[in-house]
Design an enzyme around this catalytic site. Structure first.
Site, PDB file in Angstrom:
ATOM      1  N   HIS A 122     -57.947  32.208  75.474  1.00 28.56           N
ATOM      2  CA  HIS A 122     -57.509  33.456  76.115  1.00 28.56           C
ATOM      3  C   HIS A 122     -57.375  33.150  77.603  1.00 28.56           C
ATOM      4  CE1 HIS A 122     -59.953  34.900  72.677  1.00 28.56           C
ATOM      5  NE2 HIS A 122     -59.093  35.898  72.635  1.00 28.56           N
ATOM      6  N   MET A 144     -52.020  26.875  71.117  1.00 26.23           N
ATOM      7  CA  MET A 144     -51.919  28.342  71.092  1.00 26.23           C
ATOM      8  C   MET A 144     -52.656  28.941  72.289  1.00 26.23           C
ATOM      9  SD  MET A 144     -54.120  31.079  70.296  1.00 26.23           S
ATOM     10  CE  MET A 144     -55.086  31.313  68.819  1.00 26.23           C
TER      11      MET A 144
HETATM   12  C1  GLT Z   1     -61.749  37.361  69.058  1.00 22.26           C
HETATM   13  C2  GLT Z   1     -61.351  37.816  67.687  1.00 22.26           C
HETATM   14  C3  GLT Z   1     -60.518  36.818  66.990  1.00 22.26           C
HETATM   15  C4  GLT Z   1     -59.190  36.599  67.631  1.00 22.26           C
HETATM   16  C5  GLT Z   1     -59.263  36.016  68.979  1.00 22.26           C
HETATM   17  C6  GLT Z   1     -57.906  36.073  69.614  1.00 22.26           C
HETATM   18  S1  GLT Z   1     -60.502  36.646  69.967  1.00 22.26           S
HETATM   19  O1  GLT Z   1     -62.778  36.414  68.981  1.00 22.26           O
HETATM   20  O2  GLT Z   1     -62.530  38.090  66.940  1.00 22.26           O
HETATM   21  O3  GLT Z   1     -60.355  37.088  65.647  1.00 22.26           O
HETATM   22  O4  GLT Z   1     -58.503  35.641  66.870  1.00 22.26           O
HETATM   23  O5  GLT Z   1     -57.778  37.101  70.528  1.00 22.26           O
END
Ligand code: GLT
Ligand code: MN
Ligand code: MN
Length: 392
Positions: free
Chosen positions: A55, A89
């Site tokens: 992120h 990603m």
């Molecule tokens: C977060 C969430 C995940 C997502 C991520 C992407 S962040 O930890 O629980 O399932 O894939 O924003």
């Protein structure tokens, strides 16, 4: 070292937030130190991973200055180059800051929606700078508890506006990125909009830039909804929309556990890997194999790297077990496609002549129904291959 140890060729990736998870939960604080992103890159590389995902705020703190941002990005890029790692990603954190407490793209306040677009454009720029080819959207806060607060149709329409906008932005910048939408039924919201991969697939068909948007299904999220992850992924693959995948483990009916891949419902994990690897035939998935999971809260840092290696090894073990299952002549005989050269042409492509011929057939349903299908034997063979009784 054995044949299940991961190599770069396996395309395994982890998020900074996964191995970097310090073990905080709603009932207690962190149990492990925070790891620097550059250190995570080094350690993941040593474990045999190929990629690291992030992120925006996993690397660049929310209130960093432009100068601080550039320094962090420079150091991170150096670590990637030094350790032969890629960023397949990237994504935006649209859930941690209190401004997103009632959603980001679907929020009632247009200022919140504007801020979400600003933040997403900056994060897309960051992803592009790091070479990310897939951009994930997980709308963790896009939902409600007091459901009367907005018409759910407005939430859907606003999310469409945001994605149309950001697709056009990424296209305009020439980033060559594809977007992958990740569904989750609930948590942190009471209900999250677009709760399953199936909902996402339909929504994508309503977007202006449908061609560049696919899905990022997660084992835990489909399982929380009581669904078969394998069937969700199959539908996405059949539609040409499996752009990314979040692998982990989950017990049905619980909060989002994000456990080590294959550690729960190993049979489902086997069937999923079998589908992705195409050992039963059909197209193979060739995108990143991302683990969106974290180590148990009981672990110290050594346990975190055990966890990471475990995810990757289990994937490779399951892939080998799936190959042995599908090469077994007894299995092949049981699932061999039944052909009927006379009948099949009548089943596809309606016309009056064909339908008249079809209606005249005496198919003797009672005789068909009396035949056992051998699925007990088939499933037992699956279990025996899975447990390593057969095959190399
Ligand atoms: C977060 C969430 C995940 C997502 C991520 C992407 S962040 O930890 O629980 O399932 O894939 O924003
Ligand atoms: Mn999850
Ligand atoms: Mn996920």
């Amino acid at each position: 070292m054995d044949r299940y140890d991961p190599t770069r060729k396996d395309r395994f990736s982890f998020g900074l937030w996964t191995v970097g998870n310090p073990g905080r939960d709603p009932f207690g604080g962190p149990v492990r130190d925070t790891l620097a992103p550059t250190y995570i890159v080094k350690k993941l590389s040593e474990c045999g991973a190929w990629g690291v995902n992030l992120h925006d705020n996993d690397l660049v703190p929310f209130d960093a200055t432009a100068k601080q941002r550039d320094k962090l990005v420079r150091e991170f890029k150096k670590a990637l180059a030094d350790h032969g790692m890629v960023v397949p990603m990237a994504t935006t954190n649209l859930f941690s800051h209190p401004v997103f407490k009632d959603g980001a793209f679907s929020a009632n306040d247009p200022k919140v929606r504007a801020f979400a677009l600003q933040k997403s454009m900056a994060a897309i720029d960051l992803g592009a700078e790091l070479g990310a080819k897939t951009y994930v959207f997980w709308g963790g806060r896009e939902g409600s508890e007091a459901d009367a607060c907005r018409d759910p149709r407005a939430a859907i329409a606003r999310t469409r506006d945001a994605l149309d906008y950001l697709c056009a932005y990424a296209e305009d910048q020439g980033y060559g990125m594809r977007f992958a939408l990740e569904a989750k039924p609930n948590e942190p919201r009471g209900d999250i909009y677009f709760p399953t991969t199936g909902h996402m697939l339909h929504f994508i068909s309503t977007l202006q830039h449908e061609y560049m948007v696919g899905v990022n299904p997660e084992v835990a999220h489909e399982t929380m909804a009581g669904l078969s992850m394998t069937h969700s992924v199959a539908q996405a693959m059949e539609a040409g929309k499996l752009f990314h995948i979040d692998l982990n483990g989950q017990k049905i009916g619980r909060y989002d556990q994000d456990l080590r891949f294959g550690s729960e419902d190993t049979k489902q994990a086997f069937l999923l890997v079998r589908l992705l690897e195409g050992t039963a035939g059909g197209q193979k998935y060739t995108g990143p194999l991302h683990f969106d999971a974290h180590a148990y809260r009981t672990e110290d840092e050594a346990g975190v790297w055990e966890f990471a290696k475990g995810c990757m090894r289990t994937y490779k073990i399951l892939a080998a077990r799936a190959a042995s299952f599908d090469a077994d002549p007894a299995v092949r005989a049981l699932i061999a496609e039944q052909r009927d050269a006379k009948l099949e042409p009548l089943l596809a492509g309606y016309d009056r002549k064909k339908s008249a011929a079809l209606r005249k057939l005496d198919l003797q349903p009672d005789r068909i129904a009396a035949r056992g299908l051998g699925y007990e034997r088939l499933d037992q063979l699956l279990i025996e291959h899975l447990l390593g009784v057969h095959g190399g």
